[in-house]
Design an enzyme around this catalytic site. Structure first.
Site, PDB file in Angstrom:
ATOM      1  CB  THR A  78      -0.949  -0.011   1.211  1.00  0.00           C
ATOM      2  OG1 THR A  78      -1.878  -1.085   1.067  1.00  0.00           O
ATOM      3  CG2 THR A  78      -1.716   1.302   1.314  1.00  0.00           C
ATOM      4  CD  GLN A 184      -2.913 -11.360  -4.323  1.00  0.00           C
ATOM      5  OE1 GLN A 184      -2.631 -12.555  -4.300  1.00  0.00           O
ATOM      6  NE2 GLN A 184      -3.361 -10.729  -3.252  1.00  0.00           N
ATOM      7  CB  SER A 201       3.165  -7.228  -0.411  1.00  0.00           C
ATOM      8  OG  SER A 201       2.954  -7.427   0.970  1.00  0.00           O
ATOM      9  CG  HIS A 203       1.599 -10.162   3.760  1.00  0.00           C
ATOM     10  ND1 HIS A 203       0.302 -10.629   3.799  1.00  0.00           N
ATOM     11  CD2 HIS A 203       1.522  -8.885   3.350  1.00  0.00           C
ATOM     12  CE1 HIS A 203      -0.522  -9.664   3.436  1.00  0.00           C
ATOM     13  NE2 HIS A 203       0.185  -8.594   3.153  1.00  0.00           N
ATOM     14  CB  THR A 239      15.124   2.605  11.594  1.00  0.00           C
ATOM     15  OG1 THR A 239      15.642   3.836  12.092  1.00  0.00           O
ATOM     16  CG2 THR A 239      16.116   1.487  11.865  1.00  0.00           C
ATOM     17  CB  CYS A 321      -7.834  -4.576   1.713  1.00  0.00           C
ATOM     18  SG  CYS A 321      -6.203  -5.329   1.579  1.00  0.00           S
TER      19      CYS A 321
END
Length: 375
Positions: A78, A184, A201, A203, A239, A321
């Site tokens: 995102t 995806q 992403s 995950h 960081t 989401c």
């Protein structure tokens, strides 16, 4: 102890790969292991060792990307998509048109709609009943005042694979940039080699939550969204977590090594699922589709009730989401489905760690509950 539910929600998130967890563990050390918790932006020895781990991970992910670009770590896809869309527009002025698809993820769709309130022109391209964009319609919409074209490689709700390479070429012919949401599709489908930016992403590829990345082609100018210490090429201050980066890198390396095996496995699972759910209708193209995503519907089914009745299977009615928003799926609606059909649709997501036995048992439970509900 209650049995673990059968997990069929791979589009929402994927199980953490053992290899990813193992890569993270050295960087989660306690006080006795300075290298495990040192700041990777510090100049001392432990900091440099942490920074080296970050760069190893960056290289592992970039190995799956097109040549000639750099990776920027973010908190997730995102943020990466927001950085790409909002960060690229200043350098593209006075062009103010953004062209995207009606079926895009909310991270793209809602960002574009917000930009519309900021005097940008947004064109949401329609899709057909198969979920695919009409390239002639896209070509007409991508004019010389277009700044950016954004399209998802693999749709998160219906698994349809869009012709992103063709869209990228149209964007470039008009002098615009092309952004691909590959969340995806990363590690599962061919990336558009001519894309200017690609968001991913961790995950969704068996890596940890809380980290994503934006790949940008060399020469693409971006303005930062987050200001501060100037980390990540001055584009994403904050960081970095060496542990999350290491886990992401290991997951990407594994995805590259096992891509053919993973694709063959999900194709076999899809074939079995389609046999079991014979009589149900598939939402979206079966030909142009990632096999690990099946969006199915059965007339007259109340999916909210079905999910309540089938607690032993973790599946969904659409995007995680948007599941709490109360809004009907904008993706299924864009396919032209009436509201009753949208409410009767389920999404089954499976992948590397799903077994045929799990597909069989889950299908039995879902089909039995559906039969009892409809009668």
């Amino acid at each position: 102890m209650a049995a673990q539910p059968i997990y069929l929600d791979y589009q929402a998130t994927t199980p953490l790969a053992p290899e990813s967890l193992a890569a993270m563990q050295p960087w989660l050390g306690g006080p006795e292991s300075i290298s495990g918790w040192a700041n990777p932006h510090s100049a001392h020895g432990p900091g440099r060792r942490a920074a080296a781990a970050v760069e190893v991970a960056r290289g592992q992910i970039e190995a799956l990307m097109p040549p000639g670009g750099q990776l920027i770590f973010t908190s997730g896809a995102t943020e990466a998509l927001n950085l790409a869309i909002r960060g690229a527009l200043p350098a593209l002025a006075p062009r103010r048109r953004i062209v995207t698809l009606a079926t895009e993820h909310a991270a793209v769709r809602d960002t574009c709609l917000w930009l519309e309130s900021q005097a940008h022109e947004v064109v949401l391209l329609p899709v057909g009943g198969d979920g695919l964009v009409d390239l002639d319609v896209a070509r007409a919409a991508i004019t010389t005042d277009t700044a950016l074209v954004a399209a998802m490689l693999v749709n998160n709700e219906i698994g349809v694979i869009q012709p992103v390479e063709a869209l990228a070429q149209m964007a470039h012919q008009a002098g615009a940039l092309f952004l691909c949401d590959a969340v995806q599709g990363f590690g599962r489908a061919s990336l558009p080699q001519s894309a200017d930016m690609i968001a991913i992403s961790a995950h969704k590829i068996h890596g940890p939550k809380g980290i994503g990345a934006l790949w940008r082609r060399d020469g693409v100018a971006l303005e930062p969204l987050i200001h501060g210490g100037g980390q990540e090429q001055g584009l994403r201050s904050g960081t970095l977590s060496p542990a999350l980066c290491a886990g992401f890198g290991a997951a990407a390396r594994l995805a590259g090594e096992q891509m053919e095996r993973d694709l063959a496995h999900v194709a076999m699972l899809q074939k079995r699922a389609l046999e079991l759910f014979a009589g149900w209708q598939v939402n979206g193209s079966l030909e142009h589709r990632y096999a690990g995503n099946l969006n199915l519907r059965r007339d007259g089914l109340d999916v909210a009730r079905l999910m309540s009745d089938v607690r032993r299977v973790a599946f969904s009615a659409g995007s995680a989401c948007a599941s709490g928003s109360g809004r009907p799926s904008h993706v299924l609606t864009a396919l032209g489905l009436p509201s009753a059909a949208v409410r009767s649709s389920i999404r089954l997501g499976f992948g590397r760690y799903t077994s045929v036995d799990e597909i069989d048992r889950a299908a039995h439970l879902i089909l039995d509950a559906a039969d009892r509900q409809i009668g």
